[in-house]
Scaffold this active site. Structure first.
Site, PDB file in Angstrom:
ATOM      1  N   TYR A  53       0.828  -1.199   0.000  1.00 29.06           N
ATOM      2  CA  TYR A  53       0.000   0.000   0.000  1.00 29.06           C
ATOM      3  C   TYR A  53       0.867   1.254   0.000  1.00 29.06           C
ATOM      4  O   TYR A  53       1.812   1.383   0.774  1.00 29.06           O
ATOM      5  CB  TYR A  53      -0.917   0.002   1.229  1.00 29.06           C
ATOM      6  N   ASN A 405     -13.955   9.788   3.010  1.00 30.30           N
ATOM      7  CA  ASN A 405     -13.028   9.069   2.142  1.00 30.30           C
ATOM      8  C   ASN A 405     -13.706   7.902   1.418  1.00 30.30           C
ATOM      9  O   ASN A 405     -13.208   6.778   1.417  1.00 30.30           O
ATOM     10  CB  ASN A 405     -11.828   8.597   2.977  1.00 30.30           C
ATOM     11  N   ASN A 408     -14.123   4.506   2.930  1.00 28.15           N
ATOM     12  CA  ASN A 408     -12.927   3.780   3.366  1.00 28.15           C
ATOM     13  C   ASN A 408     -12.724   4.043   4.848  1.00 28.15           C
ATOM     14  O   ASN A 408     -12.502   3.125   5.632  1.00 28.15           O
ATOM     15  CB  ASN A 408     -11.722   4.256   2.543  1.00 28.15           C
ATOM     16  N   GLN A 409     -12.810   5.311   5.241  1.00 22.54           N
ATOM     17  CA  GLN A 409     -12.769   5.687   6.655  1.00 22.54           C
ATOM     18  C   GLN A 409     -14.231   5.822   7.121  1.00 22.54           C
ATOM     19  O   GLN A 409     -14.747   6.929   7.258  1.00 22.54           O
ATOM     20  CB  GLN A 409     -12.000   6.980   6.842  1.00 22.54           C
TER      21      GLN A 409
END
Length: 495
Positions: A53, A405, A408-409
């Protein structure tokens, strides 16, 4: 003499406090070996075309897309979009503590960062260079991305920075400080921003300030009781042992040391108002809460907050969530509650002290000539405003999660908000403590009895040496600040 900080051992809050000024940061052989091993491992992993990542991918919600092929170009890919912070800039002491904490996390050798990055952070901390960092932007998840992005960019010579307190273009500040712009690749850039170093630094500094104020209020409570001639049964060790809370037992013991030798006047009621009688229970509960925050901050100061982490000995790259600042978020919210209630106590003690119906017959507002003079009237008004400001802003941040996000968050801790808010509140508490100290000094001038306990007499003498009597009236803003500093120093040194 310049403080030395060794990154081979866990940081202490004292190290963060010292980083306000230039410090010598030592990257010892063990740290250097760990960092080099992880960096070598990263190169091998990338050579094997394994997914990492931020090195081979996009960021955040865009992880499913490939990143830029050139690793140096990937640094821009990491940092450019994070230049979105807003609001006032963070204080230099907070920013420099953040940089020190980031260096310590990277030095644990699990981030795959280039060794020269840690050397650059150490070199910066040896100067007065301070990146200009906007306060608003972090949600404390995936690290303090936007604030730490501003740090990384300033170290590259982009954005702005301070040198000797003067705001300059970052490239110029670097040059004047004798520092080189920091070269980064994608992993280096991500490692700099992907941690909760600002949240932890602010929480640690807030804890330090809250503990100082907590000790000061213990001293001032004893001085108040002595000037009034209160009965000391409320500090009896048998009473507090029966209460059963360790914090109250320990706070009571410390207060008895300060008030040792106090002789009751016999003129006060058998039972004082709660702002005196219940002070060891209140301050003891605060002590127990502060010990919880101690443990969280201690763990955070020794932790690695990054993603992914690299374990060369096990041939592992592990992706996860060590950049999630929930522990510090909870701890900072607890700090806010402690600060508010300790502030309530000090403000109520000041209110008791200026009231002729409760202060043993001292003049109203402790004025040397009531009507012709007004004594503590303005100081009490300001103290009321200060505690109101603290209380207004004590709603917990740590559970105010707002998804962001592209989900994602989808949960965020908002620890940065909690930590910076707690730090702000401790500064206001410091002024409330100073207001009470000025009041006690004036009470002694307008007719309160002389302290009978040597420790209380020492505390009063320390404040009296710094703050003249209020006769005639004068502006007292500077006196409050000076008294706050004096009683803070005294309470730390008193054993």
């Amino acid at each position: 003499m310049t403080t030395e900080v060794d990154l081979d051992v866990p940081l202490r809050i004292a190290d963060l406090r010292a980083a306000r000024d230039p410090v010598k940061v030592v990257v010892g052989p063990q740290a250097r070996e760990r960092v080099t091993a992880a960096r070598t491992f990263l190169s091998a992993v990338l050579g094997d075309d394994r997914a990492v990542y931020g090195a081979t991918t996009g960021f955040g919600a865009l992880v499913g897309y490939a990143g830029r092929a050139d690793l140096r170009d990937q640094a821009d890919n990491t940092l450019a979009h994070l230049g979105a912070g807003q609001g006032p800039e963070l204080g230099p002491e907070v920013v420099r503590a953040t940089v020190l904490l980031r260096a310590a996390s990277l030095a644990r050798g699990a981030s795959g960062v280039s060794p020269h990055v840690i050397d650059a952070l150490a070199a910066m901390l040896a100067t007065t260079f301070v990146p200009a960092v906007p306060r608003l932007g972090s949600v404390g998840a995936s690290g303090d991305l936007i604030p730490l992005g501003a740090v990384a960019q300033a170290l590259r010579g982009r954005g702005h920075a301070y040198l000797d307190g003067v705001r300059l273009p970052a490239a110029e500040a670097l040059q004047r400080a004798g520092l080189e712009p920091l070269p980064l690749d994608g992993r280096d850039a991500l490692a700099l921003v992907n941690g909760t170093s600002l949240t932890t630094a602010a929480t640690a500094l807030a804890l330090d300030a809250a503990r100082t104020a907590h000790r000061a209020v213990q001293v001032l409570t004893c001085l108040l009781a002595d000037l009034l001639g209160s009965d000391t049964q409320f500090l009896d060790p048998r009473l507090l042992r029966a209460y059963g809370h360790p914090g109250a037992v320990d706070v009571g013991a410390r207060m008895r040391r300060v008030g040792s030798g106090l002789v009751a006047s016999g003129a006060r009621p058998l039972q004082e108002p709660y702002s005196i009688r219940c002070a060891p229970q209140l301050l003891g509960a605060a002590e127990d809460a502060l010990r919880y925050v101690d443990a969280v901050v201690g763990a955070d100061l020794a932790s690695v907050t990054d993603n992914p982490l690299f374990f060369p000995d096990e041939d592992l790259v592990v992706h996860g969530g060590n950049f999630f600042g929930q522990p510090a978020a909870f701890a900072a919210d607890v700090l806010s509650m402690v600060v508010a209630q300790v502030g309530n106590l000090a403000e109520r003690q000041l209110d008791l002290l200026v009231d002729p119906n409760r202060n043993g017959g001292l003049p109203p507002m402790l004025a040397a000539g009531p009507g012709q003079q007004h004594g503590l009237q303005g100081v009490q008004l300001a103290a009321t405003a200060l505690i109101t400001e603290i209380r207004r802003d004590t709603v917990p941040a740590s559970m105010q999660s707002v998804p962001t996000n592209l989900h994602n968050q989808d949960v965020v801790p908002l620890g940065t908000q909690a930590a910076l808010r707690a730090l702000d509140q401790t500064r206001l508490l410091h002024l409330i403590v100073g207001s009470l100290a000025v009041g006690l000094r004036q009470a002694a001038y307008v007719g309160a009895r002389a302290p009978t306990a040597p420790g209380c007499a020492e505390a009063l003498a320390a404040v009296a040496a710094a703050v003249p009597p209020i006769d005639p009236d004068r502006p007292l803003d500077a006196d409050v600040r000076r008294a706050a500093d004096v009683i803070a120093d005294f309470s730390v040194s008193f054993s």
